[in-house]
Motif scaffolding. Structure first.
Motif, mmCIF file in Angstrom:
data_model
loop_
_atom_site.group_PDB
_atom_site.id
_atom_site.type_symbol
_atom_site.label_atom_id
_atom_site.label_comp_id
_atom_site.label_asym_id
_atom_site.label_seq_id
_atom_site.Cartn_x
_atom_site.Cartn_y
_atom_site.Cartn_z
ATOM 1 N N VAL A 36 0.862 -1.177 0.000
ATOM 2 C CA VAL A 36 0.000 0.000 0.000
ATOM 3 C C VAL A 36 0.898 1.226 0.000
ATOM 4 O O VAL A 36 1.886 1.277 0.737
ATOM 5 C CB VAL A 36 -0.931 0.040 1.226
ATOM 6 C CG1 VAL A 36 -1.839 1.267 1.176
ATOM 7 C CG2 VAL A 36 -1.774 -1.221 1.304
ATOM 8 N N ALA A 37 0.589 2.214 -0.851
ATOM 9 C CA ALA A 37 1.384 3.434 -0.906
ATOM 10 C C ALA A 37 0.500 4.606 -1.288
ATOM 11 O O ALA A 37 -0.538 4.438 -1.946
ATOM 12 C CB ALA A 37 2.533 3.297 -1.902
ATOM 13 N N SER A 38 0.922 5.789 -0.898
ATOM 14 C CA SER A 38 0.199 7.023 -1.192
ATOM 15 C C SER A 38 0.981 7.830 -2.214
ATOM 16 O O SER A 38 2.215 7.846 -2.191
ATOM 17 C CB SER A 38 0.017 7.825 0.101
ATOM 18 O OG SER A 38 -0.656 9.034 -0.143
ATOM 19 N N PHE A 39 0.265 8.513 -3.125
ATOM 20 C CA PHE A 39 0.898 9.316 -4.170
ATOM 21 C C PHE A 39 0.250 10.691 -4.234
ATOM 22 O O PHE A 39 -0.940 10.845 -3.955
ATOM 23 C CB PHE A 39 0.788 8.621 -5.530
ATOM 24 C CG PHE A 39 1.555 7.331 -5.605
ATOM 25 C CD1 PHE A 39 2.851 7.302 -6.085
ATOM 26 C CD2 PHE A 39 0.977 6.149 -5.162
ATOM 27 C CE1 PHE A 39 3.564 6.112 -6.125
ATOM 28 C CE2 PHE A 39 1.680 4.955 -5.202
ATOM 29 C CZ PHE A 39 2.976 4.939 -5.685
ATOM 30 N N ALA A 40 1.032 11.682 -4.668
ATOM 31 C CA ALA A 40 0.545 13.063 -4.685
ATOM 32 C C ALA A 40 -0.466 13.315 -5.792
ATOM 33 O O ALA A 40 -1.251 14.249 -5.705
ATOM 34 C CB ALA A 40 1.725 14.024 -4.833
ATOM 35 N N ASP A 41 -0.457 12.494 -6.846
ATOM 36 C CA ASP A 41 -1.373 12.728 -7.962
ATOM 37 C C ASP A 41 -1.697 11.406 -8.656
ATOM 38 O O ASP A 41 -1.006 10.397 -8.473
ATOM 39 C CB ASP A 41 -0.775 13.718 -8.964
ATOM 40 C CG ASP A 41 0.542 13.233 -9.538
ATOM 41 O OD1 ASP A 41 0.505 12.515 -10.552
ATOM 42 O OD2 ASP A 41 1.600 13.545 -8.971
ATOM 43 N N ALA A 42 -2.752 11.429 -9.470
ATOM 44 C CA ALA A 42 -3.256 10.221 -10.115
ATOM 45 C C ALA A 42 -2.270 9.656 -11.136
ATOM 46 O O ALA A 42 -2.080 8.446 -11.228
ATOM 47 C CB ALA A 42 -4.597 10.518 -10.789
ATOM 48 N N ASP A 43 -1.636 10.527 -11.926
ATOM 49 C CA ASP A 43 -0.708 10.041 -12.947
ATOM 50 C C ASP A 43 0.450 9.269 -12.322
ATOM 51 O O ASP A 43 0.841 8.201 -12.811
ATOM 52 C CB ASP A 43 -0.156 11.208 -13.766
ATOM 53 C CG ASP A 43 -1.137 11.699 -14.815
ATOM 54 O OD1 ASP A 43 -2.333 11.388 -14.697
ATOM 55 O OD2 ASP A 43 -0.708 12.408 -15.746
ATOM 56 N N SER A 44 1.014 9.791 -11.238
ATOM 57 C CA SER A 44 2.134 9.109 -10.593
ATOM 58 C C SER A 44 1.715 7.748 -10.070
ATOM 59 O O SER A 44 2.454 6.763 -10.188
ATOM 60 C CB SER A 44 2.675 9.965 -9.437
ATOM 61 O OG SER A 44 3.225 11.168 -9.915
ATOM 62 N N ALA A 45 0.510 7.669 -9.487
ATOM 63 C CA ALA A 45 0.016 6.397 -8.960
ATOM 64 C C ALA A 45 -0.143 5.370 -10.074
ATOM 65 O O ALA A 45 0.242 4.202 -9.931
ATOM 66 C CB ALA A 45 -1.310 6.610 -8.234
ATOM 67 N N LEU A 46 -0.711 5.803 -11.222
ATOM 68 C CA LEU A 46 -0.908 4.867 -12.338
ATOM 69 C C LEU A 46 0.415 4.454 -12.967
ATOM 70 O O LEU A 46 0.614 3.286 -13.319
ATOM 71 C CB LEU A 46 -1.817 5.505 -13.397
ATOM 72 C CG LEU A 46 -3.267 5.049 -13.404
ATOM 73 C CD1 LEU A 46 -3.394 3.597 -13.802
ATOM 74 C CD2 LEU A 46 -3.927 5.285 -12.062
ATOM 75 N N LEU A 47 1.335 5.392 -13.122
ATOM 76 C CA LEU A 47 2.643 5.051 -13.683
ATOM 77 C C LEU A 47 3.380 4.069 -12.775
ATOM 78 O O LEU A 47 4.023 3.130 -13.255
ATOM 79 C CB LEU A 47 3.481 6.315 -13.874
ATOM 80 C CG LEU A 47 3.056 7.218 -15.045
ATOM 81 C CD1 LEU A 47 3.733 8.568 -14.939
ATOM 82 C CD2 LEU A 47 3.387 6.569 -16.381
ATOM 83 N N ALA A 48 3.289 4.278 -11.461
ATOM 84 C CA ALA A 48 3.919 3.345 -10.523
ATOM 85 C C ALA A 48 3.302 1.960 -10.647
ATOM 86 O O ALA A 48 4.009 0.948 -10.677
ATOM 87 C CB ALA A 48 3.776 3.868 -9.098
ATOM 88 N N ALA A 49 1.964 1.883 -10.727
ATOM 89 C CA ALA A 49 1.288 0.589 -10.840
ATOM 90 C C ALA A 49 1.680 -0.121 -12.135
ATOM 91 O O ALA A 49 1.917 -1.333 -12.135
ATOM 92 C CB ALA A 49 -0.228 0.787 -10.781
ATOM 93 N N ARG A 50 1.765 0.630 -13.234
ATOM 94 C CA ARG A 50 2.131 0.021 -14.521
ATOM 95 C C ARG A 50 3.553 -0.542 -14.470
ATOM 96 O O ARG A 50 3.821 -1.621 -14.977
ATOM 97 C CB ARG A 50 1.997 1.048 -15.644
ATOM 98 C CG ARG A 50 0.559 1.393 -16.012
ATOM 99 C CD ARG A 50 0.508 2.599 -16.928
ATOM 100 N NE ARG A 50 1.257 2.364 -18.144
ATOM 101 C CZ ARG A 50 0.798 1.730 -19.212
ATOM 102 N NH1 ARG A 50 -0.434 1.265 -19.208
ATOM 103 N NH2 ARG A 50 1.531 1.563 -20.279
#
Length: 297
Positions: A61-75
């Motif tokens: 589980v991790a927190s991200f400052a914005d949606a794009d960063s979260a999706l790029l990390a998941a990909r």
């Protein structure tokens, strides 16, 4: 709550296949294999500035400052787990759900449960996002998403499953209007634009298209076919009226601006000046012909 805080995202990712592996190889060997996946996943989270990182026996589980960063990390997590070879014919895969932290009513545990519910019962190798989060993705990130599939979930409305980067984003539906963060401009300021060119093609980064993605994967805006280039290598972002170069690669991104010595950005970001060139994984000075050029209008 300010807009930046309300756009914070929470990513839940788990490793599927560990139970089957434990039956075949034993719990110790299976645990080692899952741990290796989680280590790769945690490095991806850190590369995209993930915070409040928590590792569990088979999930992260991790927190991200914005949606794009979260999706790029998941990909990237998914790609790194995919790259691991099968063990005794069993392949470990990643499933991830991403939501806005505000969807949990300010409760991290509630947001995590919502993110986990998006992938419950879904196919392996799935990345699912909540409907609310999908609305604040940048246009560039939307273009990287594959066809939409509804993910069965007790959570509120549908989720997206970005499985095929090369497929048209969101089917044939027209793109949604830009979010307030994308379209907001400071009162009294002229609209800002940055022009980017690479091998005869041109792009514009502005309030309507605030992110430009570079990488080896075909879903990026600028595809650089070089073995030194990572799948999702780096990006230029327009934030708060300034342009930033953010690197998430293995080999770093080289920046050569007029009047300044060349710098290498690695797992970090730099504010861009008015004009210069970018090398993905290689020095601009050594290979100007394959460099990406940018200039502020």
């Amino acid at each position: 709550m300010n807009e930046r805080a309300s756009n914070r995202c929470l990513l839940y990712a788990d490793v599927a296949g560990g139970l089957r592996l434990a039956v075949k190889l034993g719990e110790a060997e299976a645990g080692y294999a899952v741990e290796r996946c989680l280590n790769r996943m945690s490095r991806c989270a850190e590369a995209y500035s993930g915070s409040a990182l928590e590792l569990r026996p088979d999930s992260l589980v991790a927190s991200f400052a914005d949606a794009d960063s979260a999706l790029l990390a998941a990909r990237e997590m998914r790609e790194r787990v995919r790259a691991l070879p099968p063990m005794s014919g069993i392949k470990l895969v990643l499933r991830a759900g991403v939501v806005l932290e505000s969807e949990g009513g300010g409760d991290r545990v509630a947001a995590e449960k919502l993110a986990a519910s998006l992938v419950e019962g879904s196919n392996p190798d799935t990345i699912a996002v909540s409907d609310a989060l999908s609305q604040i993705l940048s246009p560039s990130m939307r273009r990287m998403l594959g066809k939409t599939d509804e993910v069965a979930s007790p959570a509120p409305p549908a989720a997206l499953a970005p499985l095929t980067p090369s497929a048209p984003a969101l089917g044939e539906a027209p793109p949604p209007p830009p979010s307030p963060a994308d379209s907001r401009q400071d009162v009294g300021q002229a609209p800002k634009q940055m022009r980017v060119s690479f091998r005869g093609q041109n792009w514009v980064i502005d309030a309507a298209h605030p992110t430009l993605l570079f990488g080896r994967e075909t879903g990026n805006d600028i595809v650089v076919s070089d073995p030194r280039v990572s799948r999702q290598h780096s990006r230029i972002e327009l934030r708060n009226g300034a342009f930033y170069l953010a690197d998430s690669s293995t080999n770093g991104t080289y920046l050569l601006e007029e009047g300044s010595p060349e710098r290498c950005v690695k797992r970090d970001e730099l504010a861009l000046a008015e004009k210069g060139h970018i090398g993905c994984g290689f020095s601009v000075a050594d290979n100007m012909s394959d460099a990406v050029a940018f200039a502020l209008d």
